[in-house]
Structures are given as C-alpha cells and as structure tokens.
Design an enzyme around this catalytic site. Structure first.
Site, PDB file in Angstrom:
ATOM      1  CG  HIS A 308      -2.068   0.943   1.057  1.00 52.93           C
ATOM      2  ND1 HIS A 308      -1.990   2.267   1.384  1.00 52.93           N
ATOM      3  CD2 HIS A 308      -3.306   0.743   0.537  1.00 52.93           C
ATOM      4  CE1 HIS A 308      -3.139   2.846   1.083  1.00 52.93           C
ATOM      5  NE2 HIS A 308      -3.956   1.947   0.572  1.00 52.93           N
ATOM      6  CG  ASP A 366      -8.433  -4.443  -2.755  1.00 48.46           C
ATOM      7  OD1 ASP A 366      -9.621  -4.319  -2.422  1.00 48.46           O
ATOM      8  OD2 ASP A 366      -7.771  -3.538  -3.283  1.00 48.46           O
TER       9      ASP A 366
HETATM   10  N1  CMC Z   1       4.391  -7.406  -4.920  1.00 47.29           N
HETATM   11  C1  CMC Z   1       5.744  -7.378  -5.048  1.00 47.29           C
HETATM   12  N2  CMC Z   1       6.485  -6.265  -4.872  1.00 47.29           N
HETATM   13  C2  CMC Z   1       5.830  -5.134  -4.554  1.00 47.29           C
HETATM   14  C3  CMC Z   1       4.435  -5.101  -4.396  1.00 47.29           C
HETATM   15  C4  CMC Z   1       3.710  -6.289  -4.584  1.00 47.29           C
HETATM   16  N3  CMC Z   1       2.366  -6.300  -4.454  1.00 47.29           N
HETATM   17  N4  CMC Z   1       4.052  -3.832  -4.088  1.00 47.29           N
HETATM   18  C5  CMC Z   1       5.164  -3.101  -4.035  1.00 47.29           C
HETATM   19  N5  CMC Z   1       6.250  -3.879  -4.321  1.00 47.29           N
HETATM   20  C6  CMC Z   1       7.658  -3.465  -4.299  1.00 47.29           C
HETATM   21  C7  CMC Z   1       7.987  -2.646  -5.539  1.00 47.29           C
HETATM   22  O1  CMC Z   1       8.502  -3.470  -6.579  1.00 47.29           O
HETATM   23  C8  CMC Z   1       9.004  -1.674  -4.989  1.00 47.29           C
HETATM   24  O2  CMC Z   1      10.260  -2.329  -4.900  1.00 47.29           O
HETATM   25  P1  CMC Z   1      11.629  -1.452  -5.079  1.00 47.29           P
HETATM   26  O3  CMC Z   1      11.644  -0.470  -3.959  1.00 47.29           O
HETATM   27  O4  CMC Z   1      12.697  -2.494  -4.999  1.00 47.29           O
HETATM   28  O5  CMC Z   1      11.517  -0.816  -6.429  1.00 47.29           O
HETATM   29  C9  CMC Z   1       8.551  -1.397  -3.556  1.00 47.29           C
HETATM   30  O6  CMC Z   1       7.792  -2.565  -3.190  1.00 47.29           O
HETATM   31  C10 CMC Z   1       7.665  -0.160  -3.430  1.00 47.29           C
HETATM   32  O7  CMC Z   1       6.636  -0.251  -4.425  1.00 47.29           O
HETATM   33  P2  CMC Z   1       6.007   1.007  -5.154  1.00 47.29           P
HETATM   34  O8  CMC Z   1       5.367   0.569  -6.435  1.00 47.29           O
HETATM   35  O9  CMC Z   1       6.998   2.115  -5.223  1.00 47.29           O
HETATM   36  O10 CMC Z   1       4.897   1.403  -4.100  1.00 47.29           O
HETATM   37  P3  CMC Z   1       3.633   2.304  -4.378  1.00 47.29           P
HETATM   38  O11 CMC Z   1       3.342   2.975  -3.101  1.00 47.29           O
HETATM   39  O12 CMC Z   1       3.823   3.175  -5.569  1.00 47.29           O
HETATM   40  O13 CMC Z   1       2.488   1.247  -4.753  1.00 47.29           O
HETATM   41  C11 CMC Z   1       0.696  -0.259  -4.643  1.00 47.29           C
HETATM   42  C12 CMC Z   1       1.494   0.821  -3.907  1.00 47.29           C
HETATM   43  C13 CMC Z   1      -0.547  -0.603  -3.812  1.00 47.29           C
HETATM   44  C14 CMC Z   1       0.224   0.273  -6.002  1.00 47.29           C
HETATM   45  C15 CMC Z   1       1.591  -1.521  -4.817  1.00 47.29           C
HETATM   46  O14 CMC Z   1       1.976  -2.031  -3.573  1.00 47.29           O
HETATM   47  C16 CMC Z   1       0.893  -2.601  -5.653  1.00 47.29           C
HETATM   48  O15 CMC Z   1       0.955  -2.547  -6.888  1.00 47.29           O
HETATM   49  N6  CMC Z   1       0.226  -3.595  -4.973  1.00 47.29           N
HETATM   50  C17 CMC Z   1      -0.530  -4.617  -5.692  1.00 47.29           C
HETATM   51  C18 CMC Z   1      -1.874  -4.052  -6.081  1.00 47.29           C
HETATM   52  C19 CMC Z   1      -2.822  -3.907  -4.916  1.00 47.29           C
HETATM   53  O16 CMC Z   1      -2.994  -4.835  -4.125  1.00 47.29           O
HETATM   54  N7  CMC Z   1      -3.508  -2.739  -4.844  1.00 47.29           N
HETATM   55  C20 CMC Z   1      -4.526  -2.466  -3.830  1.00 47.29           C
HETATM   56  C21 CMC Z   1      -4.139  -1.400  -2.890  1.00 47.29           C
HETATM   57  S1  CMC Z   1      -5.258  -1.302  -1.468  1.00 47.29           S
HETATM   58  C22 CMC Z   1      -6.807  -0.857  -2.112  1.00 47.29           C
HETATM   59  C23 CMC Z   1      -6.816   0.449  -2.845  1.00 47.29           C
HETATM   60  O17 CMC Z   1      -6.217   1.412  -2.390  1.00 47.29           O
HETATM   61  O18 CMC Z   1      -7.454   0.513  -3.888  1.00 47.29           O
END
Ligand code: CMC
Length: 431
Positions: A308, A366
C-alpha cells in the site's frame, strides 16, 4: 485556513525564500509552496504525489506507520464493529454521528431514491452481455447526468445534496443491474423494507421464479465490506473525482471519472486481480514460484492484494476484513476451499519473507475482500463494482467538501518538460 505555525527556508541560486508551514490536527506539517513559482520561478516535482498535500480535508485521516484509519476522528475498527454503512455515510457527509431521528430521516431519504429512471434500463440493453460490469457502470453513472437535470447545478447547495443522496442510493441498483444483465437474468427492483446491504444482495441474487431470503449474517458482512471501503482520503480515484470536479463538472460526471480510475488493478481492480491470482496459483506447492516471480523485477508481476502506498505497518481494514472472512466462511461451511488454502499459505510465507518484510508489504484490504465475495457467490468481475458502490460516499463527501471551499481553484498541475526545444516547421517534401 489556519495561521502558519512555522517558516521553512528554501535556498536557491543564491537567494532564500520563506515558505509558510502549517500544522494539521494530525499528521506531518505541510510546507506551503503556492507562491513559490511567482517568487522563485521554480516548480516542485512530485509525480505520484508521494510528498504533496493537494487539498485541505477534515474527512479521513490515515497514519500509515501506525496502521491507523480515522473517519471524522473515529477509528475504522470501532465503526466497522459498531456502526452501519448508512450511519457511516451520514458521518462522512455531515461530519458527526447522527442521533436516532437524523439517522432514520437519512435512511428514509436514501431508501426512497434507490430506483433508477425506467428509461435508464435501456442503457443496459445497449451493452454487450459480456461487458465488464465496471465498463457498464462508468457509462450508466455518467449517463445519470442526462436524467437528473434538477441536481446538476453545483452552485446550488440543495442540488448538491440531492445528487449526493441519489448516487449513494442508486449505485447499488446500477451495479446489481449490471450484474443481472451480464448473467441474462431480469433486473430486480429495490425493496424499501430491506437494509442498504440486504437490498443490494436481494437485487443481485433474487429471481422472480422463487423467494429469496437475505441471510442477515451475509447482509452484515456486506455492510462491513462497504464500511471498510467507504473512504480513504486522497487516493487515486478520490483525487480523480476532485480534479474532475475542480473544473465545475457535474457530480455524476465526476463520480463516473472516479469509477473509471478505481477500475485499475493497482487500485480497486486489485480485489478481482487478487482472487484471479489465487486461482491461477491453484495449489499451495506453486506458491514459491509466484513469490519468486514477485521478487523478480523483470517479470512485471506483483502479488496482488499486497502493499500500500500509505500503510507501512498493516492495513487496519485488512485486519477487520480477515475476521469477517473467517465468520462468513464458517457460516457457509467453507473450510477446505483450495483458494482459501492458497491465500492462507501465501499470507504466511509472504509475511515471513525478507523481501516483503523489508519493503513493508502486508496484505491489504483487497486480499481478503475477494475471498468473502467469492464465498457469497459473486463472480470476480463484481468485486470492483462493489468497491465502487462503497466508495461513492467517500467520493461525494470529498467532492462536496471541495465545492463548498471558498476560493476553490481548478486543479492544474505543472510539469518538468523534457521534450524538444523550439524548432521550425519543415515542409513535408523537405523532411
Ligand atoms: N508485490 C511485489 N512487490 C511489490 C508489491 C507487490 N504487491 N508492491 C510493491 N512492491 C515493491 C515494488 O517493486 C518496490 O520495490 P523497489 O523499492 O525495490 O523498487 C517497492 O515494493 C515499493 O513499491 P512502489 O510501487 O513504489 O509502491 P507504491 O506505493 O507506488 O504502490 C501499490 C502501492 C498498492 C500500487 C503496490 O503495492 C501494488 O501494486 N500492490 C498490488 C496491487 C494492490 O494490491 N492494490 C490495492 C491497494 S489497497 C486498495 C486500494 O487502495 O485501492
């Protein structure tokens, strides 16, 4: 806006600029950079808004490190256990918990707006039966502005109020109709004698050929799912609604924009993507393969339902959702479902894996909601529409808050331009 509590100084090209600092009720201080471009001729750069507060708001507060979520000051755990979705709608919209009279009046108003204009039924028939219900919802909710002309004037407080009630009341009807259309069953009209969530279940699962009794435990679980998704401060879809609304667009158009944004798999689409992922993993022995894929940056794969932007400890909604999942599965006698086994084992492995621990990646809301909705009998394509129904009140509360602001401005970000410099047009024969 309150008075600044401090000043930050920015040094740039030999000059220094004083920037006011504001202290919120909760959360980190905020440096006010609104005059920076005028004074220093620079923009700030923050794609993804990781450090930018785009508005003032008094609706929801999240402390991502503590795993805390407050709506109008009330912790989500207390609301989810003691309140109802309809009461939460009142709280989010008007700022206080209602007394008994206010609650019954509000409930009455919502209940009497649940039917949609009969001609709106024709819109559904224009879609392919295999359309994703989110695609249908974006279209039909956008089309509401073609039907409810008496609640389009955003400068009229009464019209804003009516539009808000209409959307909270009609979104379940529209989502249920999208579902019924996709399975080829007749639409089921709303029943005013049922609760908000019970009515939604009835519109989805009743058929004219036989009686359908809403199971009160499932209705309560649905109500809780709705409460847990009701608002989440300035997330992507809410910011979309605010940005769309900042141009003066009508409320139905703004909520349709929010629904479109919510559909993405990084946001509301994650509940569908998560259950599909659990099914694709299929058996517990394949989990290590998927964990390895999630760690491999070149794979482009992420564990859906994990991580998240704001929560870096745990997602408090996920904790409540997990309890609810256990209750619903117990009630329905589902214990050895393979998807559930994969989910439990995946959660256990990911929570003890260094990659996930070091990146603070925890199961989010989720991860568990899809398991409950699947057990209730919803197809995965309905998961995100249910999120959209629930979030509608948050979108509207935030939209109303923005419109009521004095000096509200159109949202207009700037950019770090990296394209060509000025160049002269060359005639096609000389290129
Ligand atoms: N699986 C594997 N690695 C992950 C994941 C994941 N689900 N989420 C983040 N990472 C890693 C990412 O690769 C990055 O690694 P590094 O620092 O080495 O580059 C690090 O963690 C930080 O990720 P980010 O993309 O910079 O984080 P963000 O804050 O931009 O993204 C997120 C948040 C929710 C989009 C992301 O965690 C994600 O894509 N999760 C899967 C989708 C998901 O479950 N979304 C629902 C969110 S809760 C309900 C809502 O708000 O709608």
């Amino acid at each position: 806006m309150a008075e600044p509590t401090d000043t930050a100084t920015l040094s740039l090209k030999g000059k220094s600029y004083d920037l006011p600092v504001f202290s919120p009720t909760l959360g980190p201080d905020v440096v006010d950079i609104r005059k920076l471009y005028d004074q220093a001729d620079v923009f700030t750069f923050d794609p993804g808004f990781t450090s930018t507060a785009a508005c003032e708001s008094a609706i929801t507060f999240i402390d991502g490190d503590k795993g805390e979520l407050l709506h109008r000051g009330y912790p989500i755990e207390q609301l989810a256990n003691k309140s109802t979705y309809i009461e939460m709608c009142y709280l989010l919209l008007y700022g206080e918990l209602p007394n008994a009279g206010q609650l019954s009046d509000f409930q009455q108003r919502v209940t009497h707006h649940t039917m949609v204009h009969e001609q709106l039924h024709n819109f559904f028939r224009g879609f392919r039966r295999d359309a994703h219900p989110m695609a249908t919802m974006v279209g039909v909710v956008g089309a509401m502005s073609a039907f409810y002309h008496d609640s389009l004037d955003i400068n009229d407080e009464w019209q804003r109020e009516v539009a808000a009630i209409r959307m909270i009341a009609k979104l379940p009807t529209i989502a249920a109709m999208a579902y019924k259309y996709s399975v080829g069953q007749p639409f089921v009209y709303p029943q005013n004698s049922l609760s908000y969530s019970g009515n939604f279940l009835n519109m989805c699962f009743a058929v004219p050929a036989e009686d359908y009794q809403v199971n009160p435990i499932l209705a309560k679980a649905m109500d809780r799912i709705m409460m847990l998704h009701a608002d989440h401060e300035q997330n992507a879809s809410t910011s979309t609604v605010r940005l769309a609304g900042s141009s003066g667009a009508n409320p139905f158009a703004c909520i349709a924009a929010g629904i479109a944004c919510l559909w993405g798999p990084a946001h509301g689409g994650a509940n569908q993507a998560c259950l599909e992922m659990l099914r694709a993993i299929g058996t517990v022995d394949r989990i290590p393969e998927y964990i390895a894929k999630a760690k491999d940056k070149t794979s482009g794969f992420r564990l859906m339902g994990f991580g998240h932007r704001v929560y870096k400890n745990f997602d408090p909604r996920a904790t409540v959702m997990k309890e609810s999942a256990d209750e619903v599965l117990d009630l329905l006698g589902i214990h050895n479902n393979p998807t559930l086994q994969v989910a439990k084992e995946l959660e256990r492995i990911a929570l003890s894996d260094d990659y996930f621990i070091s990146k603070k990646l925890y199961p989010n809301v989720d991860f568990y909601s899809g398991i409950i909705l699947d057990a209730m009998g919803f197809p995965t394509s309905m998961f995100t529409p249910i999120f959209a129904i629930s979030r509608t009140v948050g979108w509207i509360a935030q939209w109303k808050e923005m419109i009521a602001e004095k000096n509200q401005k159109i949202g207009r970000p700037r950019q770090l331009y990296v394209g060509e410099k000025h160049r002269d047009y060359i005639d096609v024969n000389h290129r």
